[in-house]
Write a protein that holds these residues in place. Structure first.
Motif, PDB file in Angstrom:
ATOM      1  N   LEU A   1       0.884  -1.208  -0.068  1.00 17.32           N
ATOM      2  CA  LEU A   1      -0.101  -0.003   0.024  1.00 17.32           C
ATOM      3  C   LEU A   1       0.889   1.310   0.138  1.00 17.32           C
ATOM      4  O   LEU A   1       0.671   2.274  -0.734  1.00 17.32           O
ATOM      5  CB  LEU A   1      -0.981   0.000   1.202  1.00 17.32           C
ATOM      6  CG  LEU A   1      -2.119  -1.060   0.948  1.00 17.32           C
ATOM      7  CD1 LEU A   1      -2.660  -1.162   2.437  1.00 17.32           C
ATOM      8  CD2 LEU A   1      -3.089  -0.587   0.063  1.00 17.32           C
ATOM      9  N   LEU A   2       2.029   1.215   0.667  1.00 19.96           N
ATOM     10  CA  LEU A   2       2.937   2.478   0.852  1.00 19.96           C
ATOM     11  C   LEU A   2       3.573   2.553  -0.636  1.00 19.96           C
ATOM     12  O   LEU A   2       3.655   3.744  -1.072  1.00 19.96           O
ATOM     13  CB  LEU A   2       3.857   2.265   1.918  1.00 19.96           C
ATOM     14  CG  LEU A   2       3.304   2.322   3.240  1.00 19.96           C
ATOM     15  CD1 LEU A   2       4.623   1.786   4.320  1.00 19.96           C
ATOM     16  CD2 LEU A   2       3.229   3.844   3.741  1.00 19.96           C
TER      17      LEU A   2
ATOM     18  N   ALA B   1       8.659   2.705   7.175  1.00 16.39           N
ATOM     19  CA  ALA B   1       7.324   3.150   7.311  1.00 16.39           C
ATOM     20  C   ALA B   1       6.247   2.196   7.481  1.00 16.39           C
ATOM     21  O   ALA B   1       5.292   2.375   8.425  1.00 16.39           O
ATOM     22  CB  ALA B   1       6.962   3.923   5.910  1.00 16.39           C
ATOM     23  N   ALA B   2       6.592   0.867   7.152  1.00 17.83           N
ATOM     24  CA  ALA B   2       5.562  -0.302   7.491  1.00 17.83           C
ATOM     25  C   ALA B   2       5.927  -0.548   8.857  1.00 17.83           C
ATOM     26  O   ALA B   2       4.972  -0.843   9.616  1.00 17.83           O
ATOM     27  CB  ALA B   2       5.736  -1.511   6.483  1.00 17.83           C
ATOM     28  N   THR B   3       7.000  -0.618   9.438  1.00 18.62           N
ATOM     29  CA  THR B   3       7.406  -1.001  10.951  1.00 18.62           C
ATOM     30  C   THR B   3       6.805   0.312  11.739  1.00 18.62           C
ATOM     31  O   THR B   3       6.111  -0.107  12.823  1.00 18.62           O
ATOM     32  CB  THR B   3       9.017  -0.704  11.038  1.00 18.62           C
ATOM     33  OG1 THR B   3       9.546  -1.829  10.104  1.00 18.62           O
ATOM     34  CG2 THR B   3       9.256  -1.097  12.392  1.00 18.62           C
ATOM     35  N   LEU B   4       6.854   1.594  11.345  1.00 16.36           N
ATOM     36  CA  LEU B   4       6.099   2.580  12.063  1.00 16.36           C
ATOM     37  C   LEU B   4       4.767   2.476  11.987  1.00 16.36           C
ATOM     38  O   LEU B   4       4.039   2.509  13.155  1.00 16.36           O
ATOM     39  CB  LEU B   4       6.656   4.065  11.308  1.00 16.36           C
ATOM     40  CG  LEU B   4       5.936   5.271  12.199  1.00 16.36           C
ATOM     41  CD1 LEU B   4       6.204   5.164  13.387  1.00 16.36           C
ATOM     42  CD2 LEU B   4       6.420   6.434  11.447  1.00 16.36           C
ATOM     43  N   PHE B   5       3.843   2.157  11.085  1.00 16.89           N
ATOM     44  CA  PHE B   5       2.832   1.822  11.024  1.00 16.89           C
ATOM     45  C   PHE B   5       2.190   0.643  12.063  1.00 16.89           C
ATOM     46  O   PHE B   5       1.313   0.861  12.723  1.00 16.89           O
ATOM     47  CB  PHE B   5       2.243   1.412   9.494  1.00 16.89           C
ATOM     48  CG  PHE B   5       0.794   0.972   9.149  1.00 16.89           C
ATOM     49  CD1 PHE B   5      -0.144   2.049   8.450  1.00 16.89           C
ATOM     50  CD2 PHE B   5       0.223  -0.062   9.669  1.00 16.89           C
ATOM     51  CE1 PHE B   5      -1.274   1.976   8.420  1.00 16.89           C
ATOM     52  CE2 PHE B   5      -1.023  -0.344   9.517  1.00 16.89           C
ATOM     53  CZ  PHE B   5      -1.940   0.523   8.722  1.00 16.89           C
ATOM     54  N   ILE B   6       2.968  -0.338  12.096  1.00 16.28           N
ATOM     55  CA  ILE B   6       2.382  -1.466  12.961  1.00 16.28           C
ATOM     56  C   ILE B   6       2.859  -1.010  14.320  1.00 16.28           C
ATOM     57  O   ILE B   6       2.162  -1.148  15.231  1.00 16.28           O
ATOM     58  CB  ILE B   6       3.601  -2.843  12.680  1.00 16.28           C
ATOM     59  CG1 ILE B   6       3.039  -3.149  11.397  1.00 16.28           C
ATOM     60  CG2 ILE B   6       3.371  -3.617  13.583  1.00 16.28           C
ATOM     61  CD1 ILE B   6       3.813  -4.391  10.772  1.00 16.28           C
TER      62      ILE B   6
END
Length: 208
Positions: free
Chosen positions: A146-147, A165-170
């Motif tokens: 999605l990013l 950014a995926a790590t931050l989302f989670i």
């Protein structure tokens, strides 16, 4: 988890329904106490079964925990996919829908984060822990896609590192969960989630 009360099972349930009922019971108990302290005796008592009857459906406690983690993984990924499919808009709008669906899932089942954190803390690589790790890997992959789509659409800044950014989302969701655990209630998670995602969105959004 078809709305069946975990403490009032009907008699003579089919095997699949009895297993599902055991999963619901464990999650109910996990919302009340430390999951590591849940015994098979406590599960059987809450289900109004003997331990012998419980073990006719599961060979051991580890198998029960694996069934719980498989249910959590399947349900979370299903809800994430549904939220994404129902969002006809930008990738950022889809990310927000996924974020809110995830938070809503946890708010509805407060025993889940206790179970997940408990499994990840195990030093040994248990089947349940492996299931959790696989779920997180799948989830991270979906968020990364999605990013990347957001970058292609010009909504996510080109300089944003997708894995980070995926790590931050989670991590943002995990932060909301930790705050809920500290408060002893998931009631505010939904309202807090909106503001938390707004901050996340500002951090990754393209200036153009």
């Amino acid at each position: 988890m078809s709305g069946l009360p975990a403490h009032q099972p009907p008699r003579n349930l089919p095997a699949a329904e009895r297993r599902a009922h055991a999963v619901a019971t464990v999650l109910e108990l996990a919302s009340e106490q430390n999951p590591s302290e849940i015994t098979t005796a406590a599960i059987a008592e809450r289900m109004r079964l003997t331990q012998g009857a419980l073990f006719r459906h599961f060979p051991n406690k580890q198998a029960i925990w694996l069934a719980v983690m498989e249910w959590v993984s399947g349900q979370l990924m299903k809800r994430v996919a549904r939220a994404a499919a129902q969002t006809t808009g930008s990738p950022l709008a889809t990310l927000e829908a996924v974020f809110m669906a995830h938070v809503d899932f946890v708010a509805r089942h407060p025993g889940i984060p206790r179970m997940l954190f408990g499994e990840l803390q195990h030093a040994d690589s248990t089947p349940a822990k492996q299931c959790v790790q696989h779920m997180i890997s799948q989830y991270r992959e979906q968020i990364s896609l999605l990013l990347e789509a957001g970058k292609q659409a010009g909504e996510v800044a080109a300089e944003v590192d997708v894995p980070d950014a995926a790590t931050l989302f989670i991590g943002t969701i995990q932060g909301l969960v930790m705050q809920a655990l500290l408060r002893g209630s998931t009631r505010r998670m939904r309202s807090d989630a909106s503001g938390a995602f707004a901050i996340y969105r500002r951090g990754i959004r393209s200036g153009s």
